[in-house]
Structure formats: structure tokens, C-alpha cells
Scaffold this active site. Structure first.
Site, short mmCIF file in Angstrom:
data_model
loop_
_atom_site.label_atom_id
_atom_site.label_comp_id
_atom_site.label_asym_id
_atom_site.label_seq_id
_atom_site.Cartn_x
_atom_site.Cartn_y
_atom_site.Cartn_z
N ASP A 1 28.62 43.88 24.81
CA ASP A 1 29.39 44.57 26.01
C ASP A 1 28.72 45.74 26.04
O ASP A 1 27.91 46.35 24.77
CB ASP A 1 30.71 44.84 25.39
CG ASP A 1 31.62 45.58 26.45
OD1 ASP A 1 31.64 45.58 27.54
OD2 ASP A 1 32.50 46.45 25.61
N ARG A 2 28.71 46.36 27.27
CA ARG A 2 27.99 47.86 27.26
C ARG A 2 29.01 48.94 27.15
O ARG A 2 28.79 49.76 25.97
CB ARG A 2 27.67 47.83 28.96
CG ARG A 2 26.51 48.66 29.13
CD ARG A 2 26.30 48.99 30.71
NE ARG A 2 27.32 49.86 31.12
CZ ARG A 2 27.25 50.34 32.47
NH1 ARG A 2 26.18 49.92 33.33
NH2 ARG A 2 28.15 51.22 32.86
N ASP A 3 29.82 49.45 28.07
CA ASP A 3 30.83 50.54 27.81
C ASP A 3 31.41 50.62 26.70
O ASP A 3 32.44 49.61 26.39
CB ASP A 3 31.43 50.79 29.09
CG ASP A 3 30.64 50.95 30.36
OD1 ASP A 3 29.53 51.24 30.27
OD2 ASP A 3 31.00 50.33 31.34
N TYR B 1 34.19 55.10 36.09
CA TYR B 1 33.11 54.12 35.90
C TYR B 1 31.82 55.04 35.73
O TYR B 1 31.71 56.30 35.84
CB TYR B 1 32.87 53.33 37.01
CG TYR B 1 34.21 52.35 37.25
CD1 TYR B 1 34.06 51.24 36.79
CD2 TYR B 1 35.24 53.11 38.07
CE1 TYR B 1 35.10 50.42 36.71
CE2 TYR B 1 36.26 51.95 38.20
CZ TYR B 1 36.09 50.88 37.61
OH TYR B 1 37.41 49.84 37.94
N HIS C 1 33.24 42.38 40.35
CA HIS C 1 34.45 42.23 41.00
C HIS C 1 35.70 42.96 40.64
O HIS C 1 35.86 43.26 39.41
CB HIS C 1 34.85 40.61 41.15
CG HIS C 1 33.69 39.57 41.49
ND1 HIS C 1 32.93 39.02 40.67
CD2 HIS C 1 33.12 39.78 42.88
CE1 HIS C 1 32.01 38.56 41.33
NE2 HIS C 1 32.23 38.64 42.75
N CYS D 1 37.95 36.13 40.20
CA CYS D 1 36.46 35.45 39.99
C CYS D 1 36.40 35.06 38.89
O CYS D 1 37.48 35.10 37.98
CB CYS D 1 35.57 36.78 40.09
SG CYS D 1 35.40 37.72 38.69
N CYS E 1 33.91 35.38 36.65
CA CYS E 1 33.04 36.16 36.02
C CYS E 1 33.59 37.35 34.87
O CYS E 1 33.18 37.75 34.09
CB CYS E 1 31.77 36.33 36.56
SG CYS E 1 31.80 37.18 38.19
N ARG E 2 34.38 37.93 35.51
CA ARG E 2 35.11 39.06 34.90
C ARG E 2 35.83 38.74 33.68
O ARG E 2 36.65 37.82 33.28
CB ARG E 2 36.21 39.60 35.76
CG ARG E 2 36.89 41.09 35.35
CD ARG E 2 37.96 41.43 35.95
NE ARG E 2 38.77 42.57 35.39
CZ ARG E 2 38.33 43.91 35.25
NH1 ARG E 2 37.09 44.33 35.78
NH2 ARG E 2 39.01 44.93 34.59
N LYS E 3 35.22 39.28 32.58
CA LYS E 3 35.86 39.06 31.31
C LYS E 3 37.12 39.26 30.87
O LYS E 3 37.83 40.24 31.57
CB LYS E 3 35.25 39.95 30.20
CG LYS E 3 33.45 39.77 29.92
CD LYS E 3 32.78 40.69 29.05
CE LYS E 3 32.86 42.18 29.61
NZ LYS E 3 32.18 43.04 28.81
N ASP F 1 34.38 46.11 22.56
CA ASP F 1 35.24 46.76 22.00
C ASP F 1 36.56 46.57 22.60
O ASP F 1 37.55 47.26 22.49
CB ASP F 1 35.08 48.44 22.23
CG ASP F 1 34.97 48.39 23.94
OD1 ASP F 1 34.98 47.95 24.88
OD2 ASP F 1 35.34 49.88 24.30
ZN LIG Z 1 33.38 38.63 38.70
#
Ligand SMILES: [Zn+2]
Length: 184
Positions: free
Chosen positions: A10-12, A23, A95, A101, A103-105, A131
């Protein structure tokens, strides 16, 4: 065959300082987590491939563009590479949360896309470090080892009850403990 495990990151809040309620829209706003370079260098030794999987709904909300995100990721990549680490690919979901969608975790779309791009990925021989609940849930769905990094403040209570494999205060902490938790 020496087949090292795969790491999904994960990034942020893991690789960079979180900006709650906002963001990261510009490279200047992307502040690396303390010890990121050392962490990525060590992780790059222990993991065969490293992917970033990040939800970036700021794009779907038109608060930032894909070009903005690319500039942020260029800065991130340069910092990691100059520290001797590497990333194999960065996957992001642009998205909004209400877009439905895949793809959004916690949906698994970004990891499945990585497997299309790198067919030898074995999810049961993969780890995810994040996190939030959505990161851990993605890992559970695909049978990965789960590593909670710090934990989002607003989810701490629920995260405490999740059956994750490991908990660390920072990505650097995780990287430094790898010699203790490997071999897996
Ligand atoms: Zn997505």
C-alpha cells in the site's frame, strides 16, 4: 529454483506520510515515510518482486489527474532507486468509491492485473503490507500473508480484531524484522 516471495505494498500511510482527508496531488505533498529508502533496500533483497497497489480516488473525483499521479510516482521511484531498492510496477485504482469498479481495494483487481503482467506470481507465496482494513481484506481474499503497518487512526479498533499475520509500527520496522520472520 530460488523463488522469492512477492510483496504488494500500500502507498499512503505506509510508504509516505498520510494526509488524512486529502489526497497527495503533487510531488511536494508526497513525503516519504521515515526510513523509506532503507526499508525498500532491505525489502528488495528479501522479495523477488515488489508492487504498489494504491487507491487514488482523487482522480475519479477530478481533484488531480493521471499526469499529477505520474509525477508523484516519479519522485517516489527516484527516492527508492537511489536507496538501492526497486519497484516492479505501480498499480492504482483511479475510481471513486461509488463507481463499483473491480480494482478499488479491498477488491482484488490490481493484484489480478499484476498476475496478468507477471504470470508467475503465486498469491499464496505473496505478502501484502498496508495500513487499512481494505489492504488486509485484499490479502485475505487471495491467500496472502498480511502485514499491518501502524494502522489508520480511524480504523484502529476494527484493525485490532483482524487476524493479520504481523503488525509493525512502520515499513522500516517490518523490513528490519524480515530476517527474523523468514524463512516462511
Ligand atoms: Zn477501480
Amino acid at each position: 529454483m530460488n523463488f522469492l516471495p512477492t510483496l504488494f505494498l500500500d502507498r499512503d500511510g505506509v510508504m509516505n506520510v498520510r494526509t488524512p482527508g486529502d489526497y497527495v496531488k503533487t510531488p511536494a505533498e508526497w513525503i516519504p515515510a521515515e526510513g523509506l529508502g532503507e526499508a525498500m533496500q532491505q525489502l528488495s533483497v528479501s522479495f523477488g518482486r515488489i508492487f504498489v497497489v494504491t487507491n487514488q480516488a482523487g482522480i475519479g473525483k477530478e481533484l488531480m489527474t493521471k499526469r499529477d499521479l505520474a509525477a508523484v510516482h516519479l519522485k517516489m521511484t527516484e527516492i527508492i532507486q537511489s536507496a538501492g531498492g526497486h519497484l516492479d510496477a505501480i498499480y492504482y485504482c483511479p475510481h471513486r468509491s461509488d463507481a463499483g469498479c473491480d480494482c478499488r481495494k479491498p477488491a482484488t483487481g490490481m493484484a489480478l492485473r499484476a498476475k496478468v503482467d507477471f504470470p508467475d506470481i503465486d498469491f499464496t507465496h505473496s505478502w501484502i503490507a498496508g495500513d487499512s482494513i481494505s489492504d488486509m481484506e485484499l490479502g485475505f481474499r487471495l491467500g496472502m500473508r498480511t502485514v499491518l503497518i501502524h494502522g489508520k487512526e480511524e480504523e484502529l479498533e476494527q484493525l485490532a480484531a483482524l487476524p493479520v499475520d504481523f503488525r509493525f509500527d512502520s515499513l522500516l520496522d517490518f523490513a528490519r524484522h524480515l530476517t527474523r520472520i523468514f524463512p516462511i
